[in-house]
Scaffold this active site. Structure first.
Site, short mmCIF file in Angstrom:
data_model
loop_
_atom_site.label_atom_id
_atom_site.label_comp_id
_atom_site.label_asym_id
_atom_site.label_seq_id
_atom_site.Cartn_x
_atom_site.Cartn_y
_atom_site.Cartn_z
N SER A 14 33.43 0.26 77.98
CA SER A 14 32.35 1.25 77.94
C SER A 14 30.99 0.59 78.18
O SER A 14 30.16 1.10 78.92
CB SER A 14 32.33 1.96 76.59
N ASP A 306 40.87 6.27 72.06
CA ASP A 306 41.64 5.40 72.96
C ASP A 306 42.68 4.56 72.23
O ASP A 306 43.53 3.93 72.86
CB ASP A 306 40.68 4.46 73.73
N ARG A 379 47.06 2.21 78.67
CA ARG A 379 47.17 2.13 77.21
C ARG A 379 48.58 2.49 76.72
O ARG A 379 49.03 1.96 75.70
CB ARG A 379 46.10 3.00 76.55
C1 S3P Z 1 34.54 6.59 77.19
C2 S3P Z 1 34.72 7.75 76.50
C3 S3P Z 1 36.04 8.29 76.11
C4 S3P Z 1 37.14 7.27 76.28
C5 S3P Z 1 37.03 6.51 77.56
C6 S3P Z 1 35.69 5.79 77.64
C7 S3P Z 1 33.17 6.14 77.50
O1 S3P Z 1 36.31 9.42 76.92
O2 S3P Z 1 38.41 7.90 76.22
O3 S3P Z 1 38.07 5.55 77.65
O4 S3P Z 1 32.99 4.96 77.88
O5 S3P Z 1 32.25 6.94 77.36
P1 S3P Z 1 35.83 10.92 76.47
O6 S3P Z 1 34.38 10.88 76.33
O7 S3P Z 1 36.25 11.80 77.60
O8 S3P Z 1 36.58 11.20 75.21
#
Ligand code: S3P
Length: 421
Positions: A14, A306, A379
């Site tokens: 992220s 996640d 995952r």
């Molecule tokens: C993420 C937000 C999550 C997560 C993804 C990364 C991010 O998704 O599942 O792997 O970096 O903002 P959602 O915001 O759709 O839940």
């Protein structure tokens, strides 16, 4: 298995995406240490190069340098976001504030994922989106002058929230986003505050005022807690030993899995906590543990979204029935994770059931044996590979190469922590 040693996990996915996106909007050069160099991170780098940024090759251990031009530039080809939903949705927000058309697409999995959740509010801000299906890639973003937005998100999602905050930054307008069930990861908010933006949280609302300025920055990306969960789970399942993971991101909007696993009886300790580039970082030490079932509440889900595949796989070894409430969002991840988690647990001789949006997993002492279908979901592949480290397990994962989406070197890591025991 005996577990042992001290390892690092790859850089936070992220934060790497966000660093790349913000740096591309800066006029000047940014240096990012510890960045993830997985397939998803490469997708962000690739499309940002097409949009005018100079991005150095992503290599393990190398400092990533990004030189932006202050704004994005009109691309001369389609932007292929690969498997990365974060690249797609956050970039849509940035592009909404730019006065040129840009077409985004992705791989088969990404082309199945819903996009209306960002295109709908971005349309209200003044952007226009065209394509055969307004909810699915490929989609062309026609950005322009934006207006302020107040938006109640249907689900708590960091991708939706960040997309709208990015649009606020690119368009220089106020944005307020409401998160209905629990706090999703707040990396975007923290980075924006570091750039001088006023970002406030109040009663589920996150408000941004366009008071800041994106200026050249240096940053060190911590290890990804969403990757750390795999070696931690392997240590929990081991018979003896202790595993230390150093330099992991411990942002409280990301460490929900630690609280849930502790509640299940897992022995995990956070040590050497410090603040680094506006994010809490530290070591996680995990030891073999006996697990008991728990109920994971709806409000906890955004903080461990996640990590659910791994927690679910661990729940098959816990005494009692573990319940995950309101996990419907898992249906629209890199795969239908909700369906695949349940189907794979059943295929391995375990007990799992989806009732409405809730997932029930009953623990068993029987060794998991059978074939795991990943549908290319990194995952799912990693979670069941870790379950396969149990002494009596015979698990065949149909595609472990997909781990490279977020965790380059995952199979080697599993061997390393074993052999050191
Ligand atoms: C993420 C937000 C999550 C997560 C993804 C990364 C991010 O998704 O599942 O792997 O970096 O903002 P959602 O915001 O759709 O839940």
């Amino acid at each position: 298995m005996i577990v042992g040693g001290t390892i690092r996990v790859p850089g936070d996915k992220s934060l790497t995406h966000r660093a790349l996106l913000f740096a591309s909007m800066v006029r000047g050069r940014c240096n990012i240490g510890g960045a993830l160099h997985s397939l998803d991170a490469r997708s962000s780098a690739r499309v940002l190069r097409q949009l005018g940024a100079t991005v150095s090759p992503l290599r393990e251990g190398a400092i990533l340098t990004i030189t932006g031009r202050g704004r994005l530039r009109r691309p001369d080809a389609i932007l292929d976001c690969g498997n990365s939903g974060t690249t797609t949705r956050l970039l849509m927000g940035l592009l909404a504030g730019h006065r040129f058309p840009a077409t985004l697409t992705g791989d088969a999995s990404l082309r199945k994922r819903p996009m209306k959740r960002v295109t709908e509010p971005l349309t209200l801000m003044g952007a226009r989106f065209t394509g055969k299906d307004p909810d699915r890639l490929p989609i062309t973003v026609h950005g322009g002058t934006l207006r302020a937005l107040e938006w109640r998100m249907p689900v708590s999602s960091a991708q939706i929230k960040s997309s709208l905050l990015m649009a606020g930054v690119a368009g220089g307008v106020e944005v307020a986003v409401y998160e209905p069930h629990g706090r999703s990861r707040d990396h975007t908010e923290r980075m924006l505050r570091a750039f001088g933006y006023r970002v406030e949280e109040d009663g589920g609302w996150i408000r941004l005022w366009p008071t800041g300025q994106l200026t050249p920055f240096d940053m060190q990306v911590p290890g990804d807690p969403s990757s750390a969960v795999f070696p931690i789970a392997a240590a929990i399942l081991a018979e003896s030993g202790e595993l230390r993971i150093t330099g992991v991101g411990l942002n409280p909007t990301r460490t929900g899995f630690v609280s849930v696993l502790e509640r299940m009886g897992a022995r995990i300790v956070a040590e050497n906590r410090e603040e680094s580039f506006h994010e809490p970082v530290g070591d996680l030490v995990a030891r073999p543990s006996s697990l008991a079932a728990t109920e994971v509440l709806a409000g906890e889900i955004p903080g461990l979204i996640d990590e659910i595949p791994m927690i679910a796989a661990l729940a098959t070894r816990a005494l009692g029935t573990t319940i995950f409430r309101e996990v419907g969002e898992l249906r629209v991840k890199e795969s239908d994770r909700l369906g695949l988690i349940a189907a794979n647990i059943l295929a391995l001789g375990g007990h799992a059931e989806v009732r409405g949006n809730d997932l029930f997993i009953e623990g068993t002492g029987a060794p998991p044996r059978g074939k795991v279908v990943t549908e290319g979901d990194h995952r799912i592949a990693m979670a069941f590979s870790v379950l396969g480290t149990l002494p009596e397990a015979r698990i065949k994962v149909d595609n472990l190469a997909c781990a490279a989406v977020s965790y380059p070197g995952f199979p080697a890591m599993l061997k390393t922590i074993r052999s050191r025991g």
